[in-house]
Write a protein that holds these residues in place. Structure first.
Motif, PDB file in Angstrom:
ATOM      1  N   GLU A  42       0.829  -1.207   0.000  1.00 49.15           N
ATOM      2  CA  GLU A  42       0.000   0.000   0.000  1.00 49.15           C
ATOM      3  C   GLU A  42       0.863   1.255   0.000  1.00 49.15           C
ATOM      4  OE1 GLU A  42      -3.466   2.162   2.739  1.00 49.15           O
ATOM      5  OE2 GLU A  42      -2.837   0.115   3.180  1.00 49.15           O
ATOM      6  N   ASN A  79       2.171   1.771  -3.440  1.00 50.63           N
ATOM      7  CA  ASN A  79       1.117   2.271  -4.321  1.00 50.63           C
ATOM      8  C   ASN A  79       0.882   3.766  -4.119  1.00 50.63           C
ATOM      9  OD1 ASN A  79       0.407  -0.052  -5.796  1.00 50.63           O
ATOM     10  ND2 ASN A  79      -0.806  -0.839  -4.090  1.00 50.63           N
ATOM     11  N   GLU A  80       1.077   4.247  -2.902  1.00 50.29           N
ATOM     12  CA  GLU A  80       0.911   5.674  -2.619  1.00 50.29           C
ATOM     13  C   GLU A  80       2.047   6.507  -3.209  1.00 50.29           C
ATOM     14  OE1 GLU A  80       0.684   5.868   1.597  1.00 50.29           O
ATOM     15  OE2 GLU A  80      -1.367   5.072   1.705  1.00 50.29           O
TER      16      GLU A  80
END
Length: 211
Positions: free
Chosen positions: A29, A32-33
């Motif tokens: 995550e 992905n950021e």
């Protein structure tokens, strides 16, 4: 143009995911950021799972992923650029014919700026979608000034659809880093983020116990 058979294909293909690998959603995550940045740096000593994370991320990523596993011989800029082109061409076959031809014609002293410009133009004309290029173990070539200059020139001029992730055991010293930082176009994390948290250790223990 036929595929360059001097290139070892396992070095431009993500390693196979091992069965004992624990997926770490927290780090995926986080990546992905950050992935909209032009450059993402992941720095930590050996044993922190950098490559394993990249393999897992490549398997979960919705964008096309190109892969280049570096070794110490890539300190030579011609070899490095050969694999750099091949890694992208492996995923995008329409790219690389002109870049490979220009590189083949560069005997002796390489014109790093000209090569970088050729590859940027080749990408601009043949690859329009956003994609990720993972350069694993970049610390092995970080002391090569021509390689650092090539990457910096490439990052300076490449279209916004190109996103590079570098893993390294040490801090990197690319000439382009201050400029990227000034434009908020570089990000990353280190061993603190890569360290296993309690729930991840517990998950790993349970998984290994059930094998």
């Amino acid at each position: 143009m036929p595929f360059n058979f001097s290139v070892i294909r396992t070095r431009i293909t993500p390693p196979r995911r091992r069965g004992e690998l624990v997926t770490r959603p927290r780090l995926i995550e986080l990546l992905n950021e950050l992935i909209d940045k032009r450059l993402v740096l992941i720095s930590a000593p050996a044993g922190y799972g950098k490559t394993s994370l990249m393999v897992d991320f490549a398997g979960h990523c919705t964008l096309p992923v190109c892969w280049f596993t570096l070794d110490s011989l890539d300190f030579d800029p011609q070899r490095f650029i050969t694999y750099f082109i091949a890694a992208i061409r492996h995923r995008f076959p329409s790219f690389g014919e002109r870049s490979t031809a220009v590189l083949a014609g560069e005997q002796g002293k390489l014109n790093i700026d000209f090569l970088a410009n050729t590859i940027v133009n080749d990408l601009y004309e043949n690859v329009t979608e956003h994609f990720i290029l993972i350069l694993d173990d970049f610390h092995l070539v970080n002391e090569s000034q021509p390689v650092r200059n090539f990457i910096s020139r490439f990052l300076q001029d490449a279209e916004e659809n190109v996103h590079i992730i570098m893993t390294s055991r040490s801090l990197l010293s690319l000439p382009i880093l201050p400029s990227l930082a000034a434009h908020s176009d570089v990000a990353g994390f280190n061993f603190e983020e890569l360290s296993f948290q309690a729930d991840e250790i517990q998950k790993l223990y349970k998984q290994n116990r059930n094998q």
